[in-house]
Design an enzyme around this catalytic site. Structure first.
Site, PDB file in Angstrom:
ATOM      1  N   LYS A 140       0.836  -1.208   0.000  1.00  0.00           N
ATOM      2  CA  LYS A 140       0.000   0.000   0.000  1.00  0.00           C
ATOM      3  C   LYS A 140       0.869   1.255   0.000  1.00  0.00           C
ATOM      4  O   LYS A 140       0.638   2.186  -0.768  1.00  0.00           O
ATOM      5  CB  LYS A 140      -0.949  -0.011   1.209  1.00  0.00           C
ATOM      6  CG  LYS A 140      -2.063  -1.047   1.069  1.00  0.00           C
ATOM      7  CD  LYS A 140      -2.916  -1.215   2.327  1.00  0.00           C
ATOM      8  CE  LYS A 140      -3.921  -2.351   2.110  1.00  0.00           C
ATOM      9  NZ  LYS A 140      -4.844  -2.542   3.241  1.00  0.00           N
ATOM     10  N   GLN A 162      -4.487  -1.123   9.587  1.00  0.00           N
ATOM     11  CA  GLN A 162      -4.537  -2.474   9.034  1.00  0.00           C
ATOM     12  C   GLN A 162      -5.114  -3.459  10.049  1.00  0.00           C
ATOM     13  O   GLN A 162      -4.723  -3.466  11.219  1.00  0.00           O
ATOM     14  CB  GLN A 162      -3.119  -2.900   8.588  1.00  0.00           C
ATOM     15  CG  GLN A 162      -3.060  -4.211   7.831  1.00  0.00           C
ATOM     16  CD  GLN A 162      -3.650  -4.130   6.426  1.00  0.00           C
ATOM     17  OE1 GLN A 162      -3.843  -3.048   5.868  1.00  0.00           O
ATOM     18  NE2 GLN A 162      -3.959  -5.267   5.840  1.00  0.00           N
ATOM     19  N   ASP A 166     -11.071   3.218   4.214  1.00  0.00           N
ATOM     20  CA  ASP A 166     -11.447   1.802   4.241  1.00  0.00           C
ATOM     21  C   ASP A 166     -12.969   1.630   4.199  1.00  0.00           C
ATOM     22  O   ASP A 166     -13.460   0.527   3.938  1.00  0.00           O
ATOM     23  CB  ASP A 166     -10.946   1.164   5.550  1.00  0.00           C
ATOM     24  CG  ASP A 166      -9.722   0.288   5.368  1.00  0.00           C
ATOM     25  OD1 ASP A 166      -9.576  -0.290   4.275  1.00  0.00           O
ATOM     26  OD2 ASP A 166      -8.947   0.178   6.322  1.00  0.00           O
TER      27      ASP A 166
END
Ligand code: L34
Length: 297
Positions: free
Chosen positions: A54, A98, A121
Site C-alpha cells: 500500500k 490495518q 477503508d
C-alpha cells in the site's frame, strides 16, 4: 472449455494509470497532494506485506505516503491518540489501520475513532450506514475492487443471481449491500451464505456470479459451481512456504477444477488482492478532493 482469467493485476494497473494522471493534475492545478497514512500494529507477516504494498503504491502515484509502524504491544489508548493526531493533520486525507489488530485492542473502538471523512477503508459505522442506504462516500476497498472487476469484465447485468460465501464486515456483508443497490453495476439478487447455511451447494449452484470470501482453502469445489458462472475468489490463504521461504498462496476456490466449469474466474494471487490496494488509492484521491471542495465524479 476453460474460463477466461480475469486479471486483477492488469485491471489494477489500468486504474493506477488513471489515478496517476489525476494526482498529477490535482497537484499542478489545485496544489492538492493526496495524503495516506497506513498504521500497522505488530508484525503479522501478511499484514506487513499488504501494508508495504500500500505504501509503495501510494508513493508511485505521487501521494504523500506515511507508513506508521507501531510495536505489537502498543496500548489502545496510544493508538487512539495516534488516530486523533492524523484526524487533525490537514496533509493526511486517508487513515488506514490495518486489520487484524492485536487482541488487547478493541477493533470497533479504533474504527469509530477515525474521522469518517478520512475513512478510506469505509469501515466507520457512518460510512457503513451510508453504503446501505445508497449514499456511500467510500466503498470498502475489497468489495469496491470486486465490483470494478465485474463491471470492467462486462460480467454483471441487472437481475444477476449473485451468491456470496462469507459474511465478514470487510467483504461479505458490504459486497452484498453494494450489489443489491438500485444502481449501475449492481441491481443483483443477492444471497449470502455462511458457516451456518444449511445447504451451501443448493445456493452456489444457482449463482451467475459466485463471490467467495470464506477464508478456507478450496472451500468451493467444481461440483458447487454452475456451468458458465463468473467466479470471484477473494481468499488469500498462506498454505506453505517455498524452499526459498516465500509464502505459497491459495484461494478459497479449487481453481484448477472450477476454471473448467466457469466462464470467467479470478486467480490467486493476481486477482482481487491487487484491486484492494488500488481501490484504496482511488478512495484516498476522493478523500483529498472532498477535503479541497473539488467536484467528485
Ligand atoms: N484496514 N485491513 C484494512 N483494510 C483492508 O483493506 C484490509 N485488507 C484485508 C486484511 N486487512 C485489511 C487488505 O488490504 C486483506 N487485504 C489484502 C490486500 C492486498 C492483498 C491481499 C489482501 C494482495 O495484494 N494480495 C496479493 C498477494 C500478496 C502476497 O504476496 O501476499 C494477490 O495477488 O492476491
Amino acid at each position: 472449455m476453460s474460463a477466461k482469467i480475469i486479471s486483477g493485476t492488469e485491471v489494477a494497473k489500468e486504474i493506477r494509470e488513471e489515478l496517476k494522471a489525476e494526482v498529477k493534475e490535482l497537484v499542478e492545478k489545485h496544489n492538492v497532494q493526496p495524503g495516506l497514512v497506513t498504521i500497522l500494529v505488530g508484525e503479522n507477516p501478511a499484514s506487513v506485506s499488504y501494508v508495504t504494498a500500500k505504501g509503495r503504491t501510494a508513493k508511485e502515484l505521487g501521494f504523500n505516503s506515511i507508513q506508521d509502524d507501531q510495536p505489537g504491544d502498543l496500548s489502545e489508548e496510544d493508538l487512539l491518540k495516534l488516530i486523533d493526531k492524523y484526524n487533525k493533520d490537514p496533509k493526511i486525507h486517508g487513515i488506514l489501520v490495518q486489520l487484524p489488530l492485536p487482541k488487547h485492542i478493541d477493533e470497533n473502538k479504533v474504527l469509530y475513532a477515525i474521522d469518517p471523512d478520512k475513512d478510506v477503508d469505509g469501515f466507520h459505522p457512518v460510512n457503513v450506514g451510508r453504503l446501505v442506504i445508497g449514499e456511500a462516500k467510500f466503498y470498502p476497498c475489497t468489495p469496491y475492487g470486486i465490483q470494478e472487476l465485474l463491471i470492467r469484465a462486462g460480467a454483471i447485468e441487472d437481475g444477476a443471481e449473485v451468491v456470496v460465501v462469507g459474511r465478514s464486515n470487510i467483504v461479505g456483508k458490504p459486497i452484498a449491500m453494494m450489489l443489491v443497490q438500485k444502481a449501475k453495476g449492481a441491481n443483483a439478487t443477492v444471497t449470502v451464505c455462511h458457516t451456518r447455511t444449511r445447504d451451501m451447494k443448493a445456493h452456489t449452484l444457482r449463482a451467475d456470479i459466485l463471490i467467495v470470501a470464506a477464508g478456507v482453502p478450496k472451500a468451493v469445489t467444481a461440483d458447487m459451481v454452475k456451468e458458465g458462472a463468473v467466479v470471484i475468489d477473494v481468499g488469500v490463504n498462506r498454505v506453505g512456504k517455498t524452499p526459498e521461504g516465500k509464502a505459497i498462496l491459495e484461494g478459497d476456490v479449487d481453481f484448477e477444477a472450477v476454471k473448467e466449469k466457469a466462464s470467467a474466474i479470478t486467480p490467486v494471487p493476481g486477482g482481487v488482492g491487487p484491486m484492494t490496494i488500488t481501490m484504496l488509492m482511488k478512495n484516498t484521491v476522493r478523500a483529498a478532493k472532498m477535503a479541497a471542495g473539488l467536484p467528485l465524479d
